[in-house]
Design an enzyme around this catalytic site. Structure first.
Site, mmCIF file in Angstrom:
data_model
loop_
_atom_site.group_PDB
_atom_site.id
_atom_site.type_symbol
_atom_site.label_atom_id
_atom_site.label_comp_id
_atom_site.label_asym_id
_atom_site.label_seq_id
_atom_site.Cartn_x
_atom_site.Cartn_y
_atom_site.Cartn_z
ATOM 1 N N GLY A 152 7.174 4.960 7.735
ATOM 2 C CA GLY A 152 6.416 6.171 7.840
ATOM 3 C C GLY A 152 6.872 6.685 9.246
ATOM 4 O O GLY A 152 7.822 6.443 9.860
ATOM 5 N N SER A 153 5.983 7.372 9.743
ATOM 6 C CA SER A 153 5.833 8.043 11.047
ATOM 7 C C SER A 153 6.095 7.130 12.129
ATOM 8 O O SER A 153 5.620 6.155 12.227
ATOM 9 C CB SER A 153 4.750 9.230 11.233
ATOM 10 O OG SER A 153 3.587 8.399 11.310
ATOM 11 N N THR A 154 6.841 7.682 13.350
ATOM 12 C CA THR A 154 6.702 6.732 14.554
ATOM 13 C C THR A 154 5.288 6.539 15.305
ATOM 14 O O THR A 154 4.999 5.623 15.663
ATOM 15 C CB THR A 154 7.622 7.706 15.575
ATOM 16 O OG1 THR A 154 8.849 7.844 14.875
ATOM 17 C CG2 THR A 154 7.441 6.988 16.994
ATOM 18 N N ALA A 155 4.650 7.478 15.110
ATOM 19 C CA ALA A 155 3.061 7.322 15.251
ATOM 20 C C ALA A 155 2.352 6.207 14.830
ATOM 21 O O ALA A 155 1.754 5.568 15.390
ATOM 22 C CB ALA A 155 2.331 8.962 15.144
ATOM 23 N N GLY A 166 3.896 3.972 13.223
ATOM 24 C CA GLY A 166 4.580 2.701 13.555
ATOM 25 C C GLY A 166 4.016 2.095 14.718
ATOM 26 O O GLY A 166 3.945 0.991 15.179
ATOM 27 N N CYS A 208 13.454 11.206 6.264
ATOM 28 C CA CYS A 208 13.499 10.843 7.426
ATOM 29 C C CYS A 208 14.765 11.113 7.909
ATOM 30 O O CYS A 208 14.925 11.310 9.342
ATOM 31 C CB CYS A 208 13.170 9.277 7.400
ATOM 32 S SG CYS A 208 14.399 8.386 6.227
ATOM 33 N N LYS A 227 1.030 -1.003 -0.174
ATOM 34 C CA LYS A 227 -0.159 0.182 -0.137
ATOM 35 C C LYS A 227 0.866 1.319 0.155
ATOM 36 O O LYS A 227 1.517 1.605 1.145
ATOM 37 C CB LYS A 227 -0.874 0.176 1.194
ATOM 38 C CG LYS A 227 -1.967 1.290 1.207
ATOM 39 C CD LYS A 227 -2.458 1.594 2.390
ATOM 40 C CE LYS A 227 -1.573 2.556 3.348
ATOM 41 N NZ LYS A 227 -1.327 3.756 2.567
ATOM 42 N N GLU A 287 10.554 1.406 9.908
ATOM 43 C CA GLU A 287 11.513 2.625 9.771
ATOM 44 C C GLU A 287 10.756 3.771 9.890
ATOM 45 O O GLU A 287 10.057 4.145 9.088
ATOM 46 C CB GLU A 287 11.781 2.494 8.022
ATOM 47 C CG GLU A 287 12.809 1.367 7.538
ATOM 48 C CD GLU A 287 14.135 1.186 8.490
ATOM 49 O OE1 GLU A 287 14.693 2.219 8.725
ATOM 50 O OE2 GLU A 287 14.680 0.302 8.166
HETATM 51 P P1 NAD Z 1 2.612 8.228 7.821
HETATM 52 O O1 NAD Z 1 3.107 7.320 9.031
HETATM 53 O O2 NAD Z 1 1.523 9.161 8.248
HETATM 54 O O3 NAD Z 1 2.234 7.447 6.787
HETATM 55 C C1 NAD Z 1 3.073 6.347 6.132
HETATM 56 C C2 NAD Z 1 2.287 5.212 5.412
HETATM 57 O O4 NAD Z 1 1.741 4.596 6.439
HETATM 58 C C3 NAD Z 1 1.124 5.668 4.499
HETATM 59 O O5 NAD Z 1 0.963 4.910 3.527
HETATM 60 C C4 NAD Z 1 -0.093 5.562 5.430
HETATM 61 O O6 NAD Z 1 -1.293 5.799 4.683
HETATM 62 C C5 NAD Z 1 0.219 4.483 6.329
HETATM 63 N N1 NAD Z 1 -0.640 4.678 7.387
HETATM 64 C C6 NAD Z 1 -0.848 5.589 8.493
HETATM 65 N N2 NAD Z 1 -1.369 5.149 9.424
HETATM 66 C C7 NAD Z 1 -1.506 3.799 9.302
HETATM 67 C C8 NAD Z 1 -2.005 2.888 10.534
HETATM 68 N N3 NAD Z 1 -2.379 2.862 11.547
HETATM 69 N N4 NAD Z 1 -1.791 1.480 10.053
HETATM 70 C C9 NAD Z 1 -1.199 1.130 8.638
HETATM 71 N N5 NAD Z 1 -0.774 2.048 7.893
HETATM 72 C C10 NAD Z 1 -1.011 3.417 8.138
HETATM 73 O O7 NAD Z 1 4.128 9.075 7.533
HETATM 74 P P2 NAD Z 1 3.968 9.886 5.851
HETATM 75 O O8 NAD Z 1 3.688 11.174 6.273
HETATM 76 O O9 NAD Z 1 3.686 9.260 4.597
HETATM 77 O O10 NAD Z 1 5.820 10.039 5.873
HETATM 78 C C11 NAD Z 1 6.666 10.725 6.444
HETATM 79 C C12 NAD Z 1 7.124 10.068 7.829
HETATM 80 O O11 NAD Z 1 7.876 8.764 7.195
HETATM 81 C C13 NAD Z 1 8.178 10.675 8.488
HETATM 82 O O12 NAD Z 1 7.994 10.554 9.933
HETATM 83 C C14 NAD Z 1 9.515 10.207 8.063
HETATM 84 O O13 NAD Z 1 10.647 10.175 9.051
HETATM 85 C C15 NAD Z 1 9.203 8.802 7.866
HETATM 86 N N6 NAD Z 1 10.074 8.136 6.973
HETATM 87 C C16 NAD Z 1 10.941 7.354 7.553
HETATM 88 C C17 NAD Z 1 11.841 6.682 6.592
HETATM 89 C C18 NAD Z 1 13.016 5.699 7.360
HETATM 90 O O14 NAD Z 1 13.834 4.990 6.539
HETATM 91 N N7 NAD Z 1 12.975 5.670 8.743
HETATM 92 C C19 NAD Z 1 12.135 6.880 5.373
HETATM 93 C C20 NAD Z 1 10.917 7.774 5.022
HETATM 94 C C21 NAD Z 1 10.007 8.358 5.610
#
Ligand code: NAD
Length: 487
Positions: free
Chosen positions: A236-239, A241, A293, A183, A259
């Site tokens: 994605g975000s820590t929240a 995750g 990130c 996704k 990540e």
């Molecule tokens: P996000 O967490 O809002 O969303 C990321 C993905 O997760 C999206 O596809 C979203 O639809 C999905 N998602 C959101 N909540 C979910 C849930 N409860 N269950 C399952 N899926 C869910 O993050 P974003 O705004 O798309 O991206 C930015 C974040 O990603 C930043 O915090 C950045 O640091 C992080 N990031 C980390 C790395 C790394 O390698 N550590 C790389 C790129 C981005």
């Protein structure tokens, strides 16, 4: 050849991709172009039934294609063909990506797409080189560690580098013999659909890569909670995750690679090369407008060189040239959404109210689209709102130190530990500080990734669990079985 294009002339996909076929979708989440704020389409949302269809299709495809049982070199060859097709489709892919994302079309062709294809080749090469081990046991037995694929991997990616994030997930999972239900972010879904289509053209069996579009609450939850998804790979975000960990704990335990976010320090000692350091520091927060990130968002500098370094960094920050992502000359990216640019501005205002000094930027740019001026905040105290959380925008904070101990104390963040930079000409200090910093990646006298895909990436603390890239990412897509045979 010009890469610049008219965003209204691009035909955008509006479907899911399951079992090698497009699956028609009804209207979903409204989408706005970051470069001009125009509403331009919508992202369909796959419900639990469609996610289940994708998972069952993936399971069936694994069985009928015998993907994991093929001669490993055959997996490698198919993946190499796929990487070639991605490169051949670069112009089309770049346009699909540039419309909805923050990635300028020129950067996509020279960077993201080339890197994604090369990462796929990199992982493909593990298929026939990494696997099981014979291990020393007594001479009356034979001990082995066998590894095997998980089955169906559920992958979820963010919007900031949609193509390379998809490559990070799909490359190792496929090479290791798995199928994937992916996704992408609801804000940038198009390029993932396209590379999945190309995988089928390349001869990777249909159903091994399935793309379901949607948001986190509906589609994401259905993936992470699905009983036949054997492993979750999330960026994605820590929240988010944390929410995924809770969902997995509730619905059935499975391994996860997470990540997550960062708040990475760049520590500059008095003996650093000022011009080179200024370029690296500024670039790390200007690149993709800080929406990375590993953005080096906290500058921690020796007091005696602070003034000189700040002058060099602010000069670079003030010189950025903005433009829409569909202009091939654009260097400086927009912010992904209205909501996110307002969040950045709110944190900057709150930090200034709490005593920070705005040394440059500090405002939304006066032009169409969501552009935020590269910002440097000085006089930032440890409890400033600018330091507490990942801002995910072009905002750099400045703190100064007297000695190495103070530098290390400032660098240590209570929540995050994704990456860190060290700038010094003193080799002993570089190694000492590298050892002390609590982060999954340390860059010395540079800041940012190279194209050495062998180096894994991943976070300490709440920045994540497990690694992407490198051998670790391949092995994280295989589970191990210990075998002991009495002779
Ligand atoms: P996000 O967490 O809002 O969303 C990321 C993905 O997760 C999206 O596809 C979203 O639809 C999905 N998602 C959101 N909540 C979910 C849930 N409860 N269950 C399952 N899926 C869910 O993050 P974003 O705004 O798309 O991206 C930015 C974040 O990603 C930043 O915090 C950045 O640091 C992080 N990031 C980390 C790395 C790394 O390698 N550590 C790389 C790129 C981005």
């Amino acid at each position: 050849m010009t890469l610049s294009f008219d965003p209204d002339a691009i035909s955008l996909p509006h479907y899911h991709f399951i079992g090698g076929e497009t699956v028609a979708a009804s209207e979903g989440i409204a989408m706005y172009r970051p470069s001009d704020g125009a509403a331009f389409g919508d992202c369909p949302v796959a419900g639990p039934d469609l996610v289940d269809q994708a998972v069952q299709t993936a399971k069936k495809a694994l069985k009928t294609s015998n993907w994991s049982g093929l001669r490993p070199r055959d997996r490698t060859r198919a993946m190499h063909r796929w990487a070639d097709l991605i490169e051949q489709d670069a112009e089309h892919l770049a346009k699909l990506e540039a419309v909805s994302s923050t990635r300028p079309v020129g950067h996509l062709v020279a960077g993201d797409i080339a890197v994604t294809a090369e990462q796929i080749r990199f992982f493909a090469e593990f298929a026939d080189k990494e696997g099981s081990d014979l291990v020393p046991t007594s001479d009356t037995s034979l001990g082995m560690i066998m590894t095997e694929p998980y089955g169906v991997v559920g992958a979820i990616t963010p919007w900031n580098f949609p193509l390379s994030m998809a490559g990070w997930k799909l490359g190792p999972a496929l090479a290791a013999g798995n199928a994937v239900v992916l996704k992408p972010s609801e804000m940038t879904p198009f390029s993932s659909l396209r590379i999945a289509e190309l995988s089928v053209e390349a001869g990777i069996p249909a159903g091994l890569i399935n793309i379901v579009l949607g948001d986190g609450m509906v589609t994401g939850n259905a993936i992470t909670g699905h009983p036949d998804i054997s492993k979750v790979s999330f960026t994605g975000s820590t929240a988010a995750g944390s929410a995924i960990m809770q969902n997995v704990a509730r619905t059935g335990i499975k391994p996860m690679t997470l990540e997550l976010g960062g708040k990475s320090p760049q520590v500059v000692f008095a003996d650093a090369d000022i011009n080179r350091t200024a370029k690296a520091v500024a670039q790390s927060i200007i690149s993709n407008a800080g929406q990375a990130c590993v953005a080096g968002s906290r500058l921690i500098v020796a007091r005696e060189i602070a003034e000189e370094l700040i002058a060099a960094i602010t000069t670079i920050m003030r010189g950025v040239e903005t433009g829409p992502t569909w202009d091939e000359n654009t260097q400086y990216s927009p912010i992904i959404s209205q909501k996110q640019i307002e969040r950045i501005d709110t944190i900057v205002r709150a930090s200034i109210s709490a005593g920070a000094e705005c040394l440059t930027g500090g405002q939304i740019m006066d032009r169409e689209g969501y552009f935020y001026a590269p910002t440097l905040l000085g006089n930032v105290s440890q409890d400033s709102p600018a330091l507490a959380e990942e801002i995910f925008g072009p905002v750099l904070t400045l703190q100064t130190f007297e000695d190495e101990d103070e530098a290390l104390a400032l660098a240590d963040h209570p929540t995050y530990g994704l990456a860190a930079g060290v700038f010094t000409r003193d080799l002993s200090r570089a190694i000492r500080v590298t050892r002390a910093l609590q982060a999954g990646t340390i860059w010395v006298n540079r800041y940012g990734r190279s194209r050495d895909h062998i180096l894994p990436t991943g976070g300490y603390k709440s920045s994540g669990i497990g690694k992407d890239l490198g051998r670790d990412a391949y092995m994280a897509n295989r589970k191990s079985k210990s075998v002991l045979i009495d002779l």
